[in-house]
Every structure is written in C-alpha cells, then in structure tokens.
Design a protein around this motif. Structure first.
Motif, short mmCIF file in Angstrom:
data_model
loop_
_atom_site.label_atom_id
_atom_site.label_comp_id
_atom_site.label_asym_id
_atom_site.label_seq_id
_atom_site.Cartn_x
_atom_site.Cartn_y
_atom_site.Cartn_z
N GLU A 299 86.67 -36.99 -9.67
CA GLU A 299 85.28 -37.37 -9.93
C GLU A 299 84.78 -37.48 -11.14
OE1 GLU A 299 83.95 -37.85 -7.03
OE2 GLU A 299 85.09 -37.02 -5.57
N GLN A 300 85.16 -36.81 -12.17
CA GLN A 300 84.74 -37.01 -13.50
C GLN A 300 85.10 -38.39 -13.98
OE1 GLN A 300 82.67 -35.02 -15.12
NE2 GLN A 300 83.05 -33.12 -14.30
N THR A 301 86.08 -38.94 -13.58
CA THR A 301 86.43 -40.20 -13.81
C THR A 301 85.57 -41.12 -13.27
OG1 THR A 301 88.67 -39.84 -13.93
CG2 THR A 301 88.47 -42.27 -13.75
N ASN A 302 85.17 -41.04 -12.07
CA ASN A 302 84.02 -41.65 -11.26
C ASN A 302 82.63 -41.71 -12.37
OD1 ASN A 302 85.22 -42.75 -9.09
ND2 ASN A 302 84.92 -41.05 -7.67
N VAL A 303 82.36 -40.45 -12.78
CA VAL A 303 81.12 -40.24 -13.67
C VAL A 303 81.17 -40.91 -14.80
CG1 VAL A 303 79.92 -38.76 -14.82
CG2 VAL A 303 80.64 -37.94 -12.50
N ALA A 304 82.49 -41.09 -15.33
CA ALA A 304 82.52 -41.87 -16.71
C ALA A 304 82.58 -43.35 -16.39
CB ALA A 304 83.92 -41.53 -17.23
N ARG A 305 82.95 -43.91 -15.27
CA ARG A 305 82.81 -45.08 -15.01
C ARG A 305 81.60 -45.61 -14.68
NH1 ARG A 305 86.13 -44.80 -10.97
NH2 ARG A 305 88.04 -45.31 -12.33
N SER A 306 80.71 -44.93 -14.08
CA SER A 306 79.39 -45.21 -13.64
C SER A 306 78.40 -45.61 -15.04
CB SER A 306 78.66 -44.11 -13.07
OG SER A 306 78.75 -42.84 -13.71
N PHE A 307 78.96 -44.96 -16.16
CA PHE A 307 77.98 -45.27 -17.44
C PHE A 307 78.17 -46.85 -17.79
CE2 PHE A 307 78.25 -40.77 -17.66
CZ PHE A 307 77.12 -40.28 -18.29
N PHE A 308 78.95 -47.48 -17.22
CA PHE A 308 79.14 -48.79 -17.65
C PHE A 308 78.33 -49.69 -16.97
CE2 PHE A 308 83.30 -47.60 -18.89
CZ PHE A 308 83.57 -48.25 -20.13
N LEU A 342 65.02 -50.18 -15.59
CA LEU A 342 66.66 -50.28 -15.03
C LEU A 342 67.13 -50.48 -16.36
CD1 LEU A 342 68.44 -50.87 -12.83
CD2 LEU A 342 67.98 -53.46 -13.18
N THR A 343 68.29 -49.43 -16.75
CA THR A 343 68.57 -49.69 -18.19
C THR A 343 70.19 -50.26 -17.93
OG1 THR A 343 67.14 -47.95 -18.88
CG2 THR A 343 69.22 -48.21 -20.31
N GLN A 344 70.53 -51.07 -18.71
CA GLN A 344 71.90 -51.55 -18.81
C GLN A 344 72.53 -51.51 -20.20
OE1 GLN A 344 74.33 -53.27 -16.68
NE2 GLN A 344 75.48 -52.80 -18.37
N PRO A 345 73.52 -50.62 -20.30
CA PRO A 345 74.28 -50.56 -21.42
C PRO A 345 74.72 -51.55 -22.07
CG PRO A 345 75.43 -49.48 -19.79
CD PRO A 345 74.16 -49.84 -19.12
N VAL A 346 74.45 -52.04 -23.37
CA VAL A 346 75.03 -53.02 -23.89
C VAL A 346 76.07 -52.78 -25.04
CG1 VAL A 346 74.69 -55.23 -25.23
CG2 VAL A 346 72.93 -54.40 -23.59
N PHE A 347 75.47 -51.93 -26.00
CA PHE A 347 76.56 -51.50 -27.22
C PHE A 347 76.30 -50.21 -27.58
CE2 PHE A 347 77.75 -50.82 -31.49
CZ PHE A 347 78.88 -51.03 -31.64
N ALA A 348 77.40 -49.13 -27.05
CA ALA A 348 77.02 -47.88 -27.37
C ALA A 348 78.01 -47.12 -28.21
CB ALA A 348 77.02 -47.06 -26.04
N GLN A 349 78.48 -47.96 -29.45
CA GLN A 349 79.37 -47.43 -30.28
C GLN A 349 80.83 -47.01 -29.56
OE1 GLN A 349 76.85 -44.57 -32.23
NE2 GLN A 349 76.39 -46.01 -33.68
N ARG A 350 81.19 -47.43 -28.48
CA ARG A 350 82.31 -47.13 -27.78
C ARG A 350 82.27 -46.19 -27.10
NH1 ARG A 350 87.66 -46.08 -27.38
NH2 ARG A 350 89.34 -47.71 -27.04
N GLN A 351 81.31 -45.42 -27.06
CA GLN A 351 81.23 -44.19 -26.38
C GLN A 351 81.53 -44.24 -24.97
OE1 GLN A 351 77.35 -42.46 -27.00
NE2 GLN A 351 77.45 -42.50 -29.22
N ASN A 352 81.10 -45.31 -24.19
CA ASN A 352 81.47 -45.32 -22.76
C ASN A 352 82.84 -45.68 -22.32
OD1 ASN A 352 78.86 -44.96 -22.18
ND2 ASN A 352 78.38 -47.18 -21.94
N LYS A 353 83.47 -46.33 -23.18
CA LYS A 353 84.75 -46.86 -23.10
C LYS A 353 85.65 -45.58 -23.42
CE LYS A 353 88.37 -50.37 -23.88
NZ LYS A 353 88.79 -51.50 -24.89
#
Length: 462
Positions: A299-308, A342-353
């Motif tokens: 479930e934590q992986t699902n959460v991490a995926r949602s940040f994209f 509506l906020t779409q991440p574009v560049f977050a210093q690789r934090q989401n990846k």
C-alpha cells in the motif's frame, strides 16, 4: 457569497467526489509463498495441535496459574500492548484522511503607515479585526488516502500479531522451564537417594576390608564414588536455582522459590499432529506478521505512485473582517473565498521517483522476509516433529537400559560380598545405573519439550 458562486462550489465538490471513483492504485494480492511439502511429515491430518487451547494442553493447575500470571505481568507483553496502542493511533489518523481539515483564526492587525506612502496621506494608522475559519480538503481521486489507511490497518494488525507472537513465546518458555524444573527436582531425588546408598556402600566396603575380602584401594574408590555423587548433587541444586531465577523473571517477579508439582505426575495429553501446511500459515504469528508487513509495504508503494499524478484540492475561507471593532459583526463584514486547485507535479528534484524506488525496494524486501518466515516455520515444525519422534523412541530404549543396569548394580552388590566380582565392576555398574536414570528423566523432559516446541512452531497459544 453570491448564489451562482455557491452553486458552482457545490457542483465542483460533487465532481471531485465522483472523481474519487477513479481509483488507480493496484489491488492487493496475498503473496504466494511455498506451501507444498512445507515440513517433513507424512501426516495428512487436517487437525493440528496448535488448535488446542493452552489450558487444555497443559493440565497442571499450578502451571496454568504461572502462565496466567506471566501473561498479566511480563514486561515484553506489556511493551507489545503499548505498540498496539501506538498502531491504533496511526490507524485512526489514516481513517481521518478522508475528512477535511478546519482551522479557526482570530487576529488583530495594527499598522503605522508612512506619511509618504500611498495610504499614509489618508490614514496615519490602520487597524483590522478578523475572525475566520478555513476548510481544506483533498479529493482521493487516485486512492492515496485509501492506500494510506490500508497501510495503517496492516500495521495495526501486524502489531497485534507481534503481541500474539510474544504470547506464544511466553507460554512455550514458561511451560518448558516449568517441566525442566520438575525434571531437575526428580534428578535431585534420584541423586540424593543414590548418595544415601553410596554412603552405606562405604560402610559395607570398609567392613569387607576388615574381613579381608577387599583392599584399601576398593575403600578409596568407593569413597571417591560417593564424592562424585555429591558433586553431581551440587550441580543439580545450582541448576535448580538458576532455573527458578529465570522463571521468576519471566513472571515479572524478583528471584525466589517457584511453586510446582512433581515430575512423575506430568503428562501432556495431546495428539501430536502437525496438520497441513495451511495450519502454519494461519496460526503462526510471525508468518501473519510478515504477510501484513508485505501488505503495508504494498500500500505504501501505491501511495508513492500516486505522487506522480495530479492532486485535486478545495480550500474555502470565510469569516468576519472589519476596520473598526463596532462594525465587526455587520453583514457587510462577511467575506468568503473558495479556491479549487488541480496540482500536477512537473519537477520535484527527483523526490517522487526516489520515493517510488524506495517503496518498491521495501515491498520486495517485505516479500523476501515473508518467504523467509515461511521457510523458518517449516524448519521449526520439522525439527520439533523429529525431536518428538527421536525422544519417544529413545525413551523406550532407555527404559530397558535402566532396568538392565539397575539389576546389574543390585547383582554386583550381592556378588561382591561373596567375592565373585571385583570392586571396579561394582562401581562401574552403579555409575552406569545412576547416569542412565538421570538421562531417562532428561529424556522424558525432552519428549515433553518437543511437544511444547511443536505447539509453538505451529502457532499455538493464542
């Protein structure tokens, strides 16, 4: 607020609520670990010793009292209960993720304005009174909040499984120590009785020396045998004290004498069957805990995926605002603001990846830990079954050995008086009989302990 704006806001909230149905997170599937031939047994019995309540397996009422006391006072179990309370708090926080956050604000702002400023020519100072409330809400369109809640639930269940694992361990340890204490008591009785006989043997051998049947060497060897028995007795008495100290610590008490019954009266009434591998999976707390840990990391992986993906939020602020206190509660002082974003991440210093890569690595690690827990369960069950079979077989042989050596020792005493054997044969026969009797008691304890270890290995005691 104008009526059209109210309608638009309500409509926007309704749209966001409907968008929550667009759940993109992956559905959880339990890991498929090795279940075939999980442990070495030819049994196909679907019943398992683990399904027997511990107070039915251990029928000694004194032992039952000790186990109950341990479950109430043991510090490790109390720590596990505190972990459950912490996990429950986290789970409640996860459930609250669906609710909006509301903050209230009351403020007084006083400004001294420059005479050369735009408004300073009109006002030398400015006061503003404000009383407002702000509402913030995030639509769970990608299941991030839902996955967070499910991860928290898995952690709560995992902490409960950890508590059950501690309870199983405590029941097994208390029972094993209790039977070990009884076994040492029985060995002390045997050695004490043997010491009395060997003291008499010294007197007999001294009388035989006076009669000229043996020499001084025989007397000294018999005395040495008595001293060796005294040393064995001292070691057993020391072991008994150490076991009592350990037992008292388990019960959360200071070291002292442990109330107990007799070893001869003990018998574990249970059909020793491992059951099918599914019994291990459903009963062992550590396997359950490992599976829940995998579920949480999934479930934590699902959460991490949602940040994209975009996040949809609604912020609303309303209250009273006035330049003069007497106008504060006027209808003209009411203000309101509604912001939907509506906020779409574009560049977050690789934090989401990075977050997703770490989550995936943790998920794979949790799966490997689950596989390891299953294999460990199979080994422990196999070991316990092998130990029980081995000790049961040895016990029958040891009983025959004891009877033979006891008779040999008795015959040697009689033959020595008639000069038909030498003193070395007598000493050897008596030493063998004593050691075999001590080993027989130890054998019987190990058989009982094998049942306890099998009970523990299959997850009994919950």
């Amino acid at each position: 607020m104008k009526k059209p704006y109210i309608i638009k806001s309500v409509l926007f909230v309704a749209i966001m609520t409907l968008m929550q149905s667009c759940f993109v997170a992956k559905d959880y599937e339990a890991p498929k670990g090795t279940t075939e031939n999980l442990f070495r047994t030819e049994s196909t019995d679907t019943t398992s010793i683990a399904s027997v309540p511990w107070n039915k397996l251990f029928t000694d009422t004194i032992l039952q009292q000790h186990i109950n006391e341990c479950l109430q006072n043991n510090l490790d179990l109390k720590i596990a209960l505190q972990n459950i309370e912490a996990a429950e708090a986290t789970f409640k926080q996860g459930k609250a993720g669906y609710l909006p956050s509301v903050t209230a604000n009351a403020s007084l702002t006083h400004q001294e304005l420059s005479s050369n400023s735009q408004f300073g020519r009109l006002f030398s100072s400015l006061d503003q009174y404000e009383l407002s409330a702000k509402l913030s809400w995030e639509a769970d369109i990608l299941g991030k909040i839902r996955s967070t809640k499910r991860a928290a639930l898995a952690q709560l269940l995992q902490s409960n499984a950890a508590k059950q694992a501690v309870q199983t361990e405590l029941i097994a340890t208390v029972s094993s120590l209790y039977f070990q204490l009884l076994a040492v008591d029985a060995q002390i009785k045997v050695v004490t009785k043997t010491l009395e006989n060997r003291t008499e043997s010294v007197e007999v051998i001294q009388a035989l020396k006076k009669a000229g049947n043996v020499n001084e060497v025989a007397v000294k060897q018999t005395e040495a045998q008595k001293y060796a028995t005294q040393i064995i007795l001292k070691d057993l008495e020391f072991n008994r004290k150490v076991l009592e100290n350990t037992f008292s610590q388990l019960l959360g008490k200071v070291s002292g004498t442990v109330n107990r019954s007799a070893f001869e009266t003990q018998k574990i009434e249970a059909h020793v069957s491992a059951g099918l591998p599914v019994s291990v999976l459903s009963k062992r707390p550590d396997v359950v805990s490992a599976e829940l840990n995998f579920r949480s990391s999934f479930e934590q992986t699902n959460v991490a995926r949602s940040f994209f993906y975009p996040s949809l939020t609604l912020n609303a602020t309303s209250g009273l605002q006035a330049l003069e206190l007497k106008q504060w509660f006027s209808t003209n002082s009411i203000f309101a603001t509604v912001i939907a974003g509506l906020t779409q991440p574009v560049f977050a210093q690789r934090q989401n990846k990075t977050r997703l890569e770490i989550a995936k690595a943790n998920q794979q690690k949790a799966y490997l830990q689950y596989e390891k827990a299953i294999l460990a369960a199979g080994k422990e069950v196999s070991d316990a079954l092998a130990s029980y079979e081995n000790e049961t077989s040895k016990l029958a042989i040891r009983k025959n050995q004891l009877e033979a050596l006891t008779q040999a020792a008795n015959y040697s005493d009689e033959l020595l008086q008639y000069g038909m054997v030498n003193y070395l044969e007598v000493l050897t026969a008596k030493d063998n009989a004593l050691n075999t009797e001590i080993n027989y008691i130890d054998n019987k304890y190990k058989q009982m302990n094998a049942v306890i270890q099998l009970y523990k290995a299959l997850g009994g005691g919950n």
